[in-house]
Design an enzyme around this catalytic site. Structure first.
Site, PDB file in Angstrom:
ATOM      1  N   SER A  62       0.736  -1.111  -0.042  1.00  0.00           N
ATOM      2  CA  SER A  62      -0.053  -0.002  -0.108  1.00  0.00           C
ATOM      3  C   SER A  62       0.862   1.364  -0.031  1.00  0.00           C
ATOM      4  O   SER A  62       0.313   2.524   0.013  1.00  0.00           O
ATOM      5  CB  SER A  62      -0.878   0.050   1.223  1.00  0.00           C
ATOM      6  N   GLN A 122      -8.833 -16.329   4.897  1.00  0.00           N
ATOM      7  CA  GLN A 122      -7.964 -17.682   4.871  1.00  0.00           C
ATOM      8  C   GLN A 122      -6.661 -17.385   4.331  1.00  0.00           C
ATOM      9  O   GLN A 122      -6.768 -17.477   3.079  1.00  0.00           O
ATOM     10  CB  GLN A 122      -8.801 -19.001   4.434  1.00  0.00           C
ATOM     11  N   SER A 160      -9.848   1.132   3.206  1.00  0.00           N
ATOM     12  CA  SER A 160     -10.400   0.158   2.291  1.00  0.00           C
ATOM     13  C   SER A 160      -9.658   0.146   1.002  1.00  0.00           C
ATOM     14  O   SER A 160      -9.499   1.325   0.373  1.00  0.00           O
ATOM     15  CB  SER A 160     -12.062   0.422   2.014  1.00  0.00           C
ATOM     16  N   ARG A 287       0.086   8.642   5.212  1.00  0.00           N
ATOM     17  CA  ARG A 287      -0.153   8.371   6.651  1.00  0.00           C
ATOM     18  C   ARG A 287       0.942   9.418   7.454  1.00  0.00           C
ATOM     19  O   ARG A 287       1.668   9.846   6.695  1.00  0.00           O
ATOM     20  CB  ARG A 287       0.323   7.092   7.170  1.00  0.00           C
TER      21      ARG A 287
HETATM   22  C1  LIG Z   1      -3.907  -1.463   6.163  1.00  0.00           C
HETATM   23  C2  LIG Z   1      -2.874  -2.520   5.692  1.00  0.00           C
HETATM   24  C3  LIG Z   1      -2.479  -3.457   6.811  1.00  0.00           C
HETATM   25  S1  LIG Z   1      -3.810  -3.804   4.698  1.00  0.00           S
HETATM   26  C4  LIG Z   1      -3.781  -2.897   3.137  1.00  0.00           C
HETATM   27  C5  LIG Z   1      -3.056  -3.504   2.109  1.00  0.00           C
HETATM   28  N1  LIG Z   1      -2.868  -4.921   2.002  1.00  0.00           N
HETATM   29  C6  LIG Z   1      -3.797  -5.777   2.010  1.00  0.00           C
HETATM   30  O1  LIG Z   1      -4.963  -5.411   1.719  1.00  0.00           O
HETATM   31  C7  LIG Z   1      -3.276  -7.305   2.297  1.00  0.00           C
HETATM   32  C8  LIG Z   1      -4.262  -7.993   3.199  1.00  0.00           C
HETATM   33  C9  LIG Z   1      -3.909  -9.375   3.223  1.00  0.00           C
HETATM   34  C10 LIG Z   1      -2.482  -9.449   3.455  1.00  0.00           C
HETATM   35  C11 LIG Z   1      -2.221 -10.970   4.186  1.00  0.00           C
HETATM   36  N2  LIG Z   1      -3.024 -11.047   5.345  1.00  0.00           N
HETATM   37  C12 LIG Z   1      -4.028 -12.104   5.477  1.00  0.00           C
HETATM   38  O2  LIG Z   1      -4.269 -12.701   4.592  1.00  0.00           O
HETATM   39  C13 LIG Z   1      -4.954 -12.078   6.804  1.00  0.00           C
HETATM   40  N3  LIG Z   1      -5.747 -13.433   6.705  1.00  0.00           N
HETATM   41  C14 LIG Z   1      -0.694 -10.704   4.681  1.00  0.00           C
HETATM   42  O3  LIG Z   1      -0.651 -10.721   5.889  1.00  0.00           O
HETATM   43  O4  LIG Z   1       0.079 -11.162   3.751  1.00  0.00           O
HETATM   44  C15 LIG Z   1      -1.738  -2.659   2.400  1.00  0.00           C
HETATM   45  O5  LIG Z   1      -0.639  -2.631   1.904  1.00  0.00           O
HETATM   46  N4  LIG Z   1      -2.322  -1.983   3.418  1.00  0.00           N
HETATM   47  C16 LIG Z   1      -1.889  -1.958   4.735  1.00  0.00           C
HETATM   48  C17 LIG Z   1      -1.348  -0.942   5.134  1.00  0.00           C
HETATM   49  O6  LIG Z   1      -1.798   0.164   4.479  1.00  0.00           O
HETATM   50  O7  LIG Z   1      -0.627  -0.859   5.959  1.00  0.00           O
END
Ligand SMILES: CC1(C)S[C@@H]2[C@H](NC(=O)CCCC[C@H](NC(=O)C[NH3+])C(=O)[O-])C(=O)N2[C@H]1C(=O)[O-]
Length: 351
Positions: A62, A122, A160, A287
């Protein structure tokens, strides 16, 4: 007041803590008035044993949202669209609520549900189901619109990915060009970010790169090598590849006004709290973290399968830090990696 000298032992300790919490390796690069300092621990490849390398590329997740926000805000600066206009003015009929504005997308206040909650409920099955898939923007938006909205437009902050999928749609609609071309034309080429790319839907990371390792949900299950994936589930919300030097160049350039007008940079860094601690804030695709020494740093974090990233700079752009650990789905490793910010920007704790 003089900048506190960075505590590089503290940076190394944070990187080692990320390893102790499940990362095969970690690294950090600090750029400041006294030059560049880098630290690396562990490995970038568990099979070859190749050492972590601060010149290696990785998926920034992100942090891509800040690149997308810069492109969109440049278009606002050019008069191509307005921050407080409804998204539906530029993409007629796209969203089910005309009250959702461009600014709501950039501040995560649209109320559009995040389709990744269900997609990755998952961790490994969710990842394996999409790692080679190519999604259209519309498909991702439809996944979100199948879920209830999370808030009235503008009423509350609710992070989101969907917001930055719609930002990508806006960029492509307004420019008539692919979003990757706009990153290149407006950011990568002008700043000479030679190790930054947007190669979606190609699954490879070209050049010397870090391999990423995903922790399964089941305790004790072996790590999954998640390096190759399309990241089509994220695209303009998370598919950029970069390296520590380029991320520092980008965040410093942003803070020193090389990418946006003063008025637009002021809008981008105007933040609201994202939690009750009143030390974490969000502006427009950006941020702000308020550190214990009073220093405020601006940037973004990233979580993509196998890679945690922090990329932040001081408001004057004099100091920037990027840090990466090659694992994910392990919150303690991410929190540990975040310790590089205090060490780098606040320096040694008073004895
Ligand atoms: C808000 C956050 C943390 S999530 C958002 C985005 N990443 C994602 O949406 C991936 C989410 C799944 C990642 C996965 N986790 C799972 O599958 C959990 N079941 C993993 O840890 O590899 C990003 O990058 N942002 C981070 C941000 O902006 O810091």
């Amino acid at each position: 007041t003089a900048d506190p000298a960075p505590d590089m032992e503290g940076v190394t300790a944070a990187l080692k803590a990320a390893m102790a919490n499940g990362a095969p390796g970690a690294m950090a690069r600090l750029t400041g008035p006294d030059g560049v300092r880098t630290r690396a621990v562990g490995v970038r490849d568990r099979v070859s044993g190749a050492a972590m390398d601060t010149r290696a590329r990785f998926r920034v997740g992100s942090v891509s949202k800040t690149f997308s926000s810069v492109v969109l805000l440049q278009l606002v600066d050019e008069g191509a669209l307005e921050l407080d206009a409804p998204v539906n003015r530029y993409l007629p009929g796209l969203l089910p609520d005309d009250r959702i504005t461009v600014r709501h997308l950039l501040t995560h206040r649209s109320g559009l549900a995040d389709y990744t909650d269900k997609m990755f409920a998952q961790t490994v099955p969710g990842f394996e189901a999409v790692r080679n898939r190519v999604f259209g923007y519309r498909e991702l938006l439809d996944l979100s619109l199948a879920e209830p909205r999370t808030t009235e437009p503008g009423a509350a902050y609710k992070y989101s990915n969907t917001n930055f999928v719609v930002v990508g749609m806006l960029i492509e609609k307004v420019t008539g060009k692919a979003v990757g071309r706009e990153y290149e034309r407006r950011i990568i080429e002008p700043l000479r970010l030679r190790h930054t790319s947007y190669v979606h839907p190609d699954t490879r990371i070209k050049g010397t790169h870090v391999r990423g390792y995903l922790h399964p949900d089941e305790a004790g299950a072996p790590l999954v090598d998640s390096t190759e994936q399309t990241v089509s589930w994220a695209q303009s919300a998370g598919a950029i590849i970069s390296d520590p030097a380029d991320l520092n160049t980008f965040m410093t350039a942003l803070m020193t006004g090389r990418l946006l007008s003063p008025r637009m940079l002021e809008a981008m860094t105007s933040v609201t709290p994202t939690d009750a601690t009143n030390t974490r804030f969000y502006g427009l695709g950006l941020r702000r973290y308020d550190l214990t020494c009073g220093t405020r740093v601006y940037g973004h974090t990233g979580t993509v399968q196998g890679f945690y990233t922090y990329a932040f700079a001081t408001r004057d752009g004099r100091r920037s830090l990027s840090a990466m650990a090659n694992t994910s789905n392990r919150g303690a490793a991410n929190t540990a990696l975040g310790g590089t910010l205090e060490a780098a920007f606040c320096g040694k704790k008073p004895a």
